[in-house]
Design a protein around this motif. Structure first.
Motif, PDB file in Angstrom:
ATOM      1  N   THR A   1       3.001  -9.783  35.665  1.00 51.27           N
ATOM      2  CA  THR A   1       2.745  -8.597  35.583  1.00 51.27           C
ATOM      3  C   THR A   1       1.464  -8.268  35.416  1.00 51.27           C
ATOM      4  O   THR A   1       0.840  -7.169  35.999  1.00 51.27           O
ATOM      5  CB  THR A   1       3.527  -8.028  34.302  1.00 51.27           C
ATOM      6  OG1 THR A   1       4.916  -7.949  34.581  1.00 51.27           O
ATOM      7  CG2 THR A   1       3.271  -6.358  34.070  1.00 51.27           C
ATOM      8  N   GLY A   2       0.701  -8.965  34.526  1.00 56.51           N
ATOM      9  CA  GLY A   2      -0.912  -8.844  34.625  1.00 56.51           C
ATOM     10  C   GLY A   2      -1.496  -8.830  36.021  1.00 56.51           C
ATOM     11  O   GLY A   2      -2.421  -8.353  36.534  1.00 56.51           O
ATOM     12  N   ASN A   3      -0.895  -9.932  36.808  1.00 51.20           N
ATOM     13  CA  ASN A   3      -1.475 -10.096  38.014  1.00 51.20           C
ATOM     14  C   ASN A   3      -1.232  -8.773  39.208  1.00 51.20           C
ATOM     15  O   ASN A   3      -2.222  -8.469  39.805  1.00 51.20           O
ATOM     16  CB  ASN A   3      -0.813 -11.362  38.728  1.00 51.20           C
ATOM     17  CG  ASN A   3      -1.209 -12.576  38.295  1.00 51.20           C
ATOM     18  OD1 ASN A   3      -2.202 -12.916  37.301  1.00 51.20           O
ATOM     19  ND2 ASN A   3      -0.206 -13.812  38.410  1.00 51.20           N
ATOM     20  N   LEU A   4       0.037  -8.424  39.126  1.00 48.54           N
ATOM     21  CA  LEU A   4       0.221  -7.223  39.617  1.00 48.54           C
ATOM     22  C   LEU A   4      -0.512  -5.984  39.446  1.00 48.54           C
ATOM     23  O   LEU A   4      -1.138  -5.271  40.134  1.00 48.54           O
ATOM     24  CB  LEU A   4       1.816  -6.874  39.493  1.00 48.54           C
ATOM     25  CG  LEU A   4       2.665  -7.826  40.094  1.00 48.54           C
ATOM     26  CD1 LEU A   4       4.168  -7.573  39.792  1.00 48.54           C
ATOM     27  CD2 LEU A   4       2.739  -7.834  41.715  1.00 48.54           C
ATOM     28  N   LEU A   5      -0.689  -5.758  37.968  1.00 46.05           N
ATOM     29  CA  LEU A   5      -1.549  -4.490  37.482  1.00 46.05           C
ATOM     30  C   LEU A   5      -3.031  -4.601  38.045  1.00 46.05           C
ATOM     31  O   LEU A   5      -3.796  -3.919  37.960  1.00 46.05           O
ATOM     32  CB  LEU A   5      -1.337  -4.481  36.150  1.00 46.05           C
ATOM     33  CG  LEU A   5      -0.035  -4.080  35.504  1.00 46.05           C
ATOM     34  CD1 LEU A   5      -0.029  -4.205  33.979  1.00 46.05           C
ATOM     35  CD2 LEU A   5       0.103  -2.524  35.877  1.00 46.05           C
TER      36      LEU A   5
ATOM     37  N   GLU B   1      -5.376  -1.617  37.421  1.00 39.83           N
ATOM     38  CA  GLU B   1      -5.081  -1.164  36.193  1.00 39.83           C
ATOM     39  C   GLU B   1      -5.570  -2.120  35.076  1.00 39.83           C
ATOM     40  O   GLU B   1      -4.780  -3.058  34.551  1.00 39.83           O
ATOM     41  CB  GLU B   1      -3.721  -0.730  36.004  1.00 39.83           C
ATOM     42  CG  GLU B   1      -3.245   0.212  36.772  1.00 39.83           C
ATOM     43  CD  GLU B   1      -1.939   0.703  36.530  1.00 39.83           C
ATOM     44  OE1 GLU B   1      -1.552   0.842  35.582  1.00 39.83           O
ATOM     45  OE2 GLU B   1      -1.030   1.104  37.930  1.00 39.83           O
ATOM     46  N   ILE B   2      -6.950  -2.292  34.939  1.00 37.33           N
ATOM     47  CA  ILE B   2      -7.533  -3.393  34.368  1.00 37.33           C
ATOM     48  C   ILE B   2      -7.103  -3.397  32.858  1.00 37.33           C
ATOM     49  O   ILE B   2      -6.786  -4.468  32.370  1.00 37.33           O
ATOM     50  CB  ILE B   2      -9.077  -3.105  34.246  1.00 37.33           C
ATOM     51  CG1 ILE B   2      -9.535  -2.951  35.677  1.00 37.33           C
ATOM     52  CG2 ILE B   2      -9.693  -4.422  33.545  1.00 37.33           C
ATOM     53  CD1 ILE B   2      -9.355  -4.242  36.702  1.00 37.33           C
ATOM     54  N   ASP B   3      -7.046  -2.401  32.161  1.00 37.68           N
ATOM     55  CA  ASP B   3      -6.792  -2.403  30.656  1.00 37.68           C
ATOM     56  C   ASP B   3      -5.396  -2.998  30.547  1.00 37.68           C
ATOM     57  O   ASP B   3      -5.018  -3.583  29.597  1.00 37.68           O
ATOM     58  CB  ASP B   3      -6.838  -1.039  29.870  1.00 37.68           C
ATOM     59  CG  ASP B   3      -8.119  -0.738  29.937  1.00 37.68           C
ATOM     60  OD1 ASP B   3      -9.179  -1.510  30.015  1.00 37.68           O
ATOM     61  OD2 ASP B   3      -8.710   0.551  29.585  1.00 37.68           O
ATOM     62  N   ARG B   4      -4.219  -2.461  31.195  1.00 38.23           N
ATOM     63  CA  ARG B   4      -2.939  -2.609  31.234  1.00 38.23           C
ATOM     64  C   ARG B   4      -2.752  -4.145  31.663  1.00 38.23           C
ATOM     65  O   ARG B   4      -2.160  -4.937  31.148  1.00 38.23           O
ATOM     66  CB  ARG B   4      -1.852  -1.818  32.077  1.00 38.23           C
ATOM     67  CG  ARG B   4      -1.786  -0.713  31.549  1.00 38.23           C
ATOM     68  CD  ARG B   4      -0.898   0.232  32.384  1.00 38.23           C
ATOM     69  NE  ARG B   4       0.464  -0.186  32.569  1.00 38.23           N
ATOM     70  CZ  ARG B   4       1.418  -0.026  33.313  1.00 38.23           C
ATOM     71  NH1 ARG B   4       1.059   0.858  34.516  1.00 38.23           N
ATOM     72  NH2 ARG B   4       2.670  -0.427  33.289  1.00 38.23           N
ATOM     73  N   ALA B   5      -3.482  -4.508  32.771  1.00 36.81           N
ATOM     74  CA  ALA B   5      -3.529  -5.964  32.927  1.00 36.81           C
ATOM     75  C   ALA B   5      -3.982  -6.957  32.028  1.00 36.81           C
ATOM     76  O   ALA B   5      -3.102  -8.294  31.516  1.00 36.81           O
ATOM     77  CB  ALA B   5      -4.367  -6.174  34.323  1.00 36.81           C
TER      78      ALA B   5
ATOM     79  N   LEU C   1     -10.030 -11.917  35.181  1.00 40.24           N
ATOM     80  CA  LEU C   1      -9.929 -10.490  34.971  1.00 40.24           C
ATOM     81  C   LEU C   1     -11.231 -10.027  34.068  1.00 40.24           C
ATOM     82  O   LEU C   1     -11.989  -8.777  34.371  1.00 40.24           O
ATOM     83  CB  LEU C   1      -8.847  -9.777  34.341  1.00 40.24           C
ATOM     84  CG  LEU C   1      -8.503  -8.540  33.958  1.00 40.24           C
ATOM     85  CD1 LEU C   1      -8.307  -7.612  35.306  1.00 40.24           C
ATOM     86  CD2 LEU C   1      -7.687  -8.196  32.978  1.00 40.24           C
ATOM     87  N   LEU C   2     -11.295 -10.835  33.191  1.00 39.79           N
ATOM     88  CA  LEU C   2     -12.631 -10.367  32.173  1.00 39.79           C
ATOM     89  C   LEU C   2     -13.843 -10.175  32.716  1.00 39.79           C
ATOM     90  O   LEU C   2     -14.693  -9.583  32.384  1.00 39.79           O
ATOM     91  CB  LEU C   2     -12.332 -11.043  30.769  1.00 39.79           C
ATOM     92  CG  LEU C   2     -11.240 -11.046  29.966  1.00 39.79           C
ATOM     93  CD1 LEU C   2     -10.798 -12.175  28.896  1.00 39.79           C
ATOM     94  CD2 LEU C   2     -11.348  -9.706  29.157  1.00 39.79           C
ATOM     95  N   ILE C   3     -13.929 -11.473  33.587  1.00 37.65           N
ATOM     96  CA  ILE C   3     -15.127 -11.408  34.645  1.00 37.65           C
ATOM     97  C   ILE C   3     -15.592 -10.116  35.081  1.00 37.65           C
ATOM     98  O   ILE C   3     -16.633  -9.555  35.123  1.00 37.65           O
ATOM     99  CB  ILE C   3     -15.561 -12.915  35.168  1.00 37.65           C
ATOM    100  CG1 ILE C   3     -15.585 -14.065  34.457  1.00 37.65           C
ATOM    101  CG2 ILE C   3     -16.506 -12.673  36.084  1.00 37.65           C
ATOM    102  CD1 ILE C   3     -15.398 -15.182  35.172  1.00 37.65           C
ATOM    103  N   GLU C   4     -14.566  -9.860  35.824  1.00 33.00           N
ATOM    104  CA  GLU C   4     -14.759  -8.473  36.784  1.00 33.00           C
ATOM    105  C   GLU C   4     -14.737  -7.408  35.840  1.00 33.00           C
ATOM    106  O   GLU C   4     -15.721  -6.397  36.348  1.00 33.00           O
ATOM    107  CB  GLU C   4     -13.125  -8.449  37.490  1.00 33.00           C
ATOM    108  CG  GLU C   4     -12.928  -9.248  38.557  1.00 33.00           C
ATOM    109  CD  GLU C   4     -11.509  -9.525  39.181  1.00 33.00           C
ATOM    110  OE1 GLU C   4     -10.759  -8.412  38.733  1.00 33.00           O
ATOM    111  OE2 GLU C   4     -11.043 -10.267  39.742  1.00 33.00           O
ATOM    112  N   SER C   5     -14.222  -7.267  34.697  1.00 32.32           N
ATOM    113  CA  SER C   5     -14.462  -5.922  33.887  1.00 32.32           C
ATOM    114  C   SER C   5     -15.805  -6.181  33.128  1.00 32.32           C
ATOM    115  O   SER C   5     -16.105  -5.030  32.372  1.00 32.32           O
ATOM    116  CB  SER C   5     -13.380  -6.073  32.882  1.00 32.32           C
ATOM    117  OG  SER C   5     -13.152  -6.863  32.058  1.00 32.32           O
TER     118      SER C   5
END
Length: 254
Positions: free
Chosen positions: A105-109, A114-118, A156-160
């Motif tokens: 689900t994290g991958n899809l978000l 949808e960074i926060d939800r992921a 994801l955290l690097i991207e954000s």
């Protein structure tokens, strides 16, 4: 034989048929069979079967790149899984399915932006797998899935821009796959995931702690060496080619 028993036997047959179809690559047929199985599961009021059916369907849709439908299915699976865990919180299978579903689900978000939800999904999966591994420290399947989730969470955290947390998560991913790789150095999957974790950790440190240039360089060089070794064995693997290119780019300027 009771009516309920007949339904459960029918349900088992449908699930078995769907799994066989998946193995044969007949995904459309498997989805049709799972639709029938879901109706049977609801009629039989079998939540554990319904959970497995939704989990399996989500995986098929994910593989088929039907991302919106996969996300919808996973969200339904999470609802059923949460209900089951309230009844049987120590069930390792339920926890494993929840961890995998949350990670996917994290991958899809993440794909949907949808960074926060992921991040929330990855974080919940991390907690579940941490608990599972504490109770089942020798289970390589749980550890491998945990490592994969950490790799995705770190990316994801690097991207954000959350670099401090990202570096910590990726160090955890490296430690997880280091142990698996030490136990089975011939396993190409462990080698690939470890190289990804090392490359991402090097990238994170390069942005967050550039003064640690020597450590960063060694980390990235080790990742590159592993990826080049994998490429010798799998020269047609496009993912390995892409990984090598990315790691080389990260080594530039060091």
């Amino acid at each position: 034989m009771s009516r309920s028993k007949v339904k459960n036997l029918l349900l088992l047959k449908q699930i078995h048929s769907a799994v066989t179809q998946i193995k044969k690559g007949k995904l459309d047929k498997a989805l049709e069979t799972l639709d029938k199985a879901e109706k049977s599961a609801r009629q039989a009021k079998s939540k554990d079967a319904l959970y497995y059916i939704l989990f399996t369907r989500g995986g098929i849709l994910y593989s088929a790149k039907e991302y919106d439908h996969a996300l919808e299915t996973y969200e339904r699976a999470l609802e059923v899984g949460s209900e089951l865990l309230k009844i049987d919180p120590e069930n390792a299978d339920y926890q494993h399915y929840m961890g995998t579903t949350l990670s996917n689900t994290g991958n899809l978000l993440r794909k949907k932006g949808e960074i926060d939800r992921a991040a929330e999904s990855y974080s919940r999966a991390r907690e579940i797998y941490s608990d599972l591994i504490t109770k089942n420290p020798e289970n390589a399947v749980f550890r491998s899935y945990a490592g994969e989730n950490l790799n995705n969470y770190g990316a994801l955290l690097i991207e954000s821009g959350s670099l401090d947390t990202a570096c910590g998560i990726l160090k955890e991913a490296v430690e997880t796959y280091e142990k698996l790789f030490e136990e089975k150095p011939e396993n190409p999957g462990y080698q690939a995931e470890l190289s990804v974790a090392l490359s991402q950790l090097g990238s994170c440190l390069k942005q967050h702690r550039p003064e640690e240039a020597e450590t960063i360089k060694k980390t990235l060089e080790r990742a590159l060496e592993m990826q080049e070794n994998l490429f010798v064995q799998q020269s047609e693997n496009e993912k390995i080619k892409e990984a090598i290119t990315l790691t080389r780019e990260r080594l530039e300027g060091l």
